[in-house]
Design a protein around this motif. Structure first.
Motif, mmCIF file in Angstrom:
data_model
loop_
_atom_site.group_PDB
_atom_site.id
_atom_site.type_symbol
_atom_site.label_atom_id
_atom_site.label_comp_id
_atom_site.label_asym_id
_atom_site.label_seq_id
_atom_site.Cartn_x
_atom_site.Cartn_y
_atom_site.Cartn_z
ATOM 1 N N GLU A 125 121.203 -27.268 46.076
ATOM 2 C CA GLU A 125 121.746 -26.364 47.093
ATOM 3 C C GLU A 125 123.122 -26.846 47.553
ATOM 4 O O GLU A 125 123.320 -28.038 47.783
ATOM 5 C CB GLU A 125 120.795 -26.331 48.308
ATOM 6 N N TYR A 126 124.049 -25.907 47.662
ATOM 7 C CA TYR A 126 125.386 -26.251 48.134
ATOM 8 C C TYR A 126 126.061 -24.967 48.595
ATOM 9 O O TYR A 126 126.149 -23.996 47.838
ATOM 10 C CB TYR A 126 126.196 -26.921 47.014
ATOM 11 N N ASP A 127 126.534 -24.964 49.828
ATOM 12 C CA ASP A 127 126.996 -23.714 50.422
ATOM 13 C C ASP A 127 128.298 -23.174 49.838
ATOM 14 O O ASP A 127 128.530 -21.983 49.856
ATOM 15 C CB ASP A 127 127.192 -23.902 51.934
ATOM 16 N N TYR A 128 129.165 -24.044 49.344
ATOM 17 C CA TYR A 128 130.528 -23.595 49.045
ATOM 18 C C TYR A 128 130.802 -23.301 47.578
ATOM 19 O O TYR A 128 131.788 -22.664 47.240
ATOM 20 C CB TYR A 128 131.535 -24.633 49.563
ATOM 21 N N GLY A 129 129.956 -23.820 46.699
ATOM 22 C CA GLY A 129 130.199 -23.618 45.278
ATOM 23 C C GLY A 129 128.939 -23.975 44.510
ATOM 24 O O GLY A 129 127.840 -23.806 45.019
ATOM 25 N N ASP A 146 141.183 -33.464 50.727
ATOM 26 C CA ASP A 146 140.446 -34.045 51.848
ATOM 27 C C ASP A 146 139.043 -33.454 51.950
ATOM 28 O O ASP A 146 138.071 -34.162 52.198
ATOM 29 C CB ASP A 146 141.191 -33.818 53.168
ATOM 30 N N ARG A 147 138.957 -32.143 51.739
ATOM 31 C CA ARG A 147 137.651 -31.485 51.789
ATOM 32 C C ARG A 147 136.782 -31.974 50.646
ATOM 33 O O ARG A 147 135.580 -32.191 50.797
ATOM 34 C CB ARG A 147 137.818 -29.949 51.692
ATOM 35 N N PHE A 148 137.408 -32.157 49.457
ATOM 36 C CA PHE A 148 136.625 -32.647 48.320
ATOM 37 C C PHE A 148 136.077 -34.037 48.615
ATOM 38 O O PHE A 148 134.910 -34.329 48.363
ATOM 39 C CB PHE A 148 137.454 -32.663 47.024
ATOM 40 N N LEU A 194 132.243 -35.271 48.680
ATOM 41 C CA LEU A 194 131.795 -36.380 47.837
ATOM 42 C C LEU A 194 131.105 -37.452 48.687
ATOM 43 O O LEU A 194 130.032 -37.951 48.340
ATOM 44 C CB LEU A 194 133.010 -36.963 47.104
ATOM 45 N N LEU A 195 131.724 -37.764 49.830
ATOM 46 C CA LEU A 195 131.143 -38.787 50.704
ATOM 47 C C LEU A 195 129.757 -38.394 51.196
ATOM 48 O O LEU A 195 128.854 -39.233 51.290
ATOM 49 C CB LEU A 195 132.068 -39.025 51.899
ATOM 50 N N SER A 196 129.589 -37.122 51.473
ATOM 51 C CA SER A 196 128.284 -36.675 51.951
ATOM 52 C C SER A 196 127.239 -36.838 50.841
ATOM 53 O O SER A 196 126.083 -37.194 51.113
ATOM 54 C CB SER A 196 128.410 -35.241 52.454
ATOM 55 N N LEU A 197 127.640 -36.615 49.583
ATOM 56 C CA LEU A 197 126.711 -36.822 48.465
ATOM 57 C C LEU A 197 126.433 -38.317 48.244
ATOM 58 O O LEU A 197 125.308 -38.709 47.929
ATOM 59 C CB LEU A 197 127.271 -36.197 47.179
ATOM 60 N N ILE A 198 127.466 -39.143 48.413
ATOM 61 C CA ILE A 198 127.288 -40.595 48.251
ATOM 62 C C ILE A 198 126.289 -41.099 49.293
ATOM 63 O O ILE A 198 125.420 -41.925 49.005
ATOM 64 C CB ILE A 198 128.651 -41.318 48.372
ATOM 65 N N HIS A 227 130.581 -31.637 36.540
ATOM 66 C CA HIS A 227 131.754 -30.742 36.679
ATOM 67 C C HIS A 227 132.153 -30.510 38.136
ATOM 68 O O HIS A 227 132.008 -29.389 38.671
ATOM 69 C CB HIS A 227 131.514 -29.399 35.965
ATOM 70 N N PRO A 228 132.678 -31.555 38.785
ATOM 71 C CA PRO A 228 132.931 -31.458 40.239
ATOM 72 C C PRO A 228 133.899 -30.343 40.644
ATOM 73 O O PRO A 228 133.899 -29.946 41.815
ATOM 74 C CB PRO A 228 133.503 -32.839 40.596
ATOM 75 N N TYR A 229 134.656 -29.786 39.716
ATOM 76 C CA TYR A 229 135.552 -28.677 40.089
ATOM 77 C C TYR A 229 134.734 -27.518 40.651
ATOM 78 O O TYR A 229 135.218 -26.748 41.481
ATOM 79 C CB TYR A 229 136.376 -28.201 38.871
ATOM 80 N N SER A 230 133.442 -27.430 40.202
ATOM 81 C CA SER A 230 132.644 -26.264 40.589
ATOM 82 C C SER A 230 132.170 -26.324 42.040
ATOM 83 O O SER A 230 131.625 -25.352 42.549
ATOM 84 C CB SER A 230 131.447 -26.091 39.638
ATOM 85 N N LEU A 231 132.405 -27.453 42.714
ATOM 86 C CA LEU A 231 132.110 -27.502 44.148
ATOM 87 C C LEU A 231 133.047 -26.584 44.923
ATOM 88 O O LEU A 231 132.820 -26.280 46.097
ATOM 89 C CB LEU A 231 132.253 -28.931 44.692
ATOM 90 N N ASN A 232 134.132 -26.170 44.255
ATOM 91 C CA ASN A 232 135.086 -25.257 44.891
ATOM 92 C C ASN A 232 135.781 -25.847 46.112
ATOM 93 O O ASN A 232 136.080 -25.123 47.054
ATOM 94 C CB ASN A 232 134.387 -23.969 45.347
ATOM 95 N N GLN A 233 135.977 -27.160 46.096
ATOM 96 C CA GLN A 233 136.701 -27.797 47.201
ATOM 97 C C GLN A 233 138.068 -28.207 46.677
ATOM 98 O O GLN A 233 138.250 -29.311 46.179
ATOM 99 C CB GLN A 233 135.943 -29.037 47.709
#
Ligand code: AMP
Ligand code: ZN
Ligand code: FE
Ligand code: FE
Length: 295
Positions: free
Chosen positions: A79-83, A211-213, A217-221, A201-207
């Motif tokens: 689950e991920y709200d943005y991408g 800074d937002r990316f 990432l930090l929240s996933l870490i 494929h981190p580009y698909s997070l759409n961030q």
């Protein structure tokens, strides 16, 4: 700006590939033989929601005496709200009961999702039966690429892409969202099964904002993430550079792969990246070091 380090020629690898156990088109045996034929030293088999391809892949390596290492892997949608958030798990124990149980749950959810999509399609005069889907999704992991293939072969669309654009893409008339796991659950499952969880494929997070990316990432870490798939055919050079930089900043392993799906992604060739040389075996060595330190 510093240019991307060029990897020295040598054995190369591909750490993201799908077989027909999920939505690729080659059997696990065909996939490993293909990988060996084109000279790869290692591949990770990372099917969606199933580990059933791992044993046949390993057996084929032995049977055909291939000089190829197969890294056991899996890809789980979270689950991920943005991408789109996909978590790869490398070196997971394929007999882990909790992982098996969750993947089984996801496969059952996929089947009921397909039934819903089929009923939306029939409202659009596109008629596909569940049995037809079962026949093409032989690994029990049915997805939209299987439907797109059937719609193409039955003449409802001229290309698989048209099936996505007119019917299956998010927002289109037959779209039904997939049931996903919370990111923390996907990450913890992989860790408990002895694996290294990596954001695919981190580009698909759409961030797009750096800074937002970094925040994402930090929240996933925080939830257990240990690596980032920096090398991916769709990443721009700038994106790759940023992902490698952040990996080093946060002590993440760096992985890379093509997301090979055989004929289901016609533009993607195993082990090949459009604007960079093949990936060196040293990436895999770094992952193994990480594994030794955490186990
Ligand atoms: P599913 O797991 O059923 O949601 O299917 C996801 C797969 O469908 C992805 O791995 C892509 O290969 C493919 N896909 C998703 N969206 C599109 C799109 N808009 N165009 C083409 N292929 C897509
Ligand atoms: Zn796929
Ligand atoms: Fe993915
Ligand atoms: Fe994938």
């Amino acid at each position: 700006m510093k240019s991307l380090a060029r990897f020295a020629p040598g054995p190369s690898i591909d750490l993201h590939a799908h077989s027909n156990m999920s939505d690729g088109t080659m059997s696990p045996s065909e996939l490993v033989r293909h990988a060996a034929t084109i000279g790869l030293k290692a591949i990770a088999l990372t099917d969606h929601d199933t580990l059933d391809g791992l044993e046949p892949a390993t057996l084929a390596v032995k049977e055909f005496e291939l000089d190829l290492e197969v890294v056991p892997g899996v890809e789980i949608s979270a689950e991920y709200d943005y991408g789109i958030l996909h978590i790869l798990g490398f070196f997971i124990r394929s007999d882990d009961p909790e992982l098996q149980k969750s993947l089984n749950f996801l496969r059952i959810q996929r089947q009921s999702r397909i039934a819903k999509i089929l009923s939306k399609l029939s409202a659009q005069n596109v008629f596909i039966r569940e049995e037809e889907v079962r026949k093409v999704a032989t690994g029990g992991v049915p997805g939209r690429p299987h439907l797109a293939g059937l719609m193409f072969r039955k003449g409802y669309v001229k290309t698989m892409q048209e099936a996505f654009d007119r019917y299956l893409r998010k927002g289109a008339c037959a779209y039904v969202p997939k049931v996903k796991l919370p990111a923390s659950k996907a990450l913890q499952l992989i860790i408990s099964a002895g694996g290294i969880p990596v954001v695919a494929h981190p580009y698909s997070l759409n961030q797009e904002d750096p800074d937002r990316f970094e925040e994402a990432l930090l929240s996933l870490i925080d939830k257990g993430l240990q690596g980032i798939e920096a090398y991916y055919p769709k990443h721009t050079k700038d994106q790759t550079r940023m992902y490698v930089r952040l990996a080093s900043k946060f002590d993440l392993v760096v992985t890379g792969g093509t997301d090979f799906h055989g004929a289901n992604k016609p533009g993607v060739k195993l082990g090949e990246f459009p604007d960079r040389p093949p990936l060196p075996y040293s990436l895999l060595e770094e992952m193994k070091k990480r594994l030794d330190n955490t186990r």
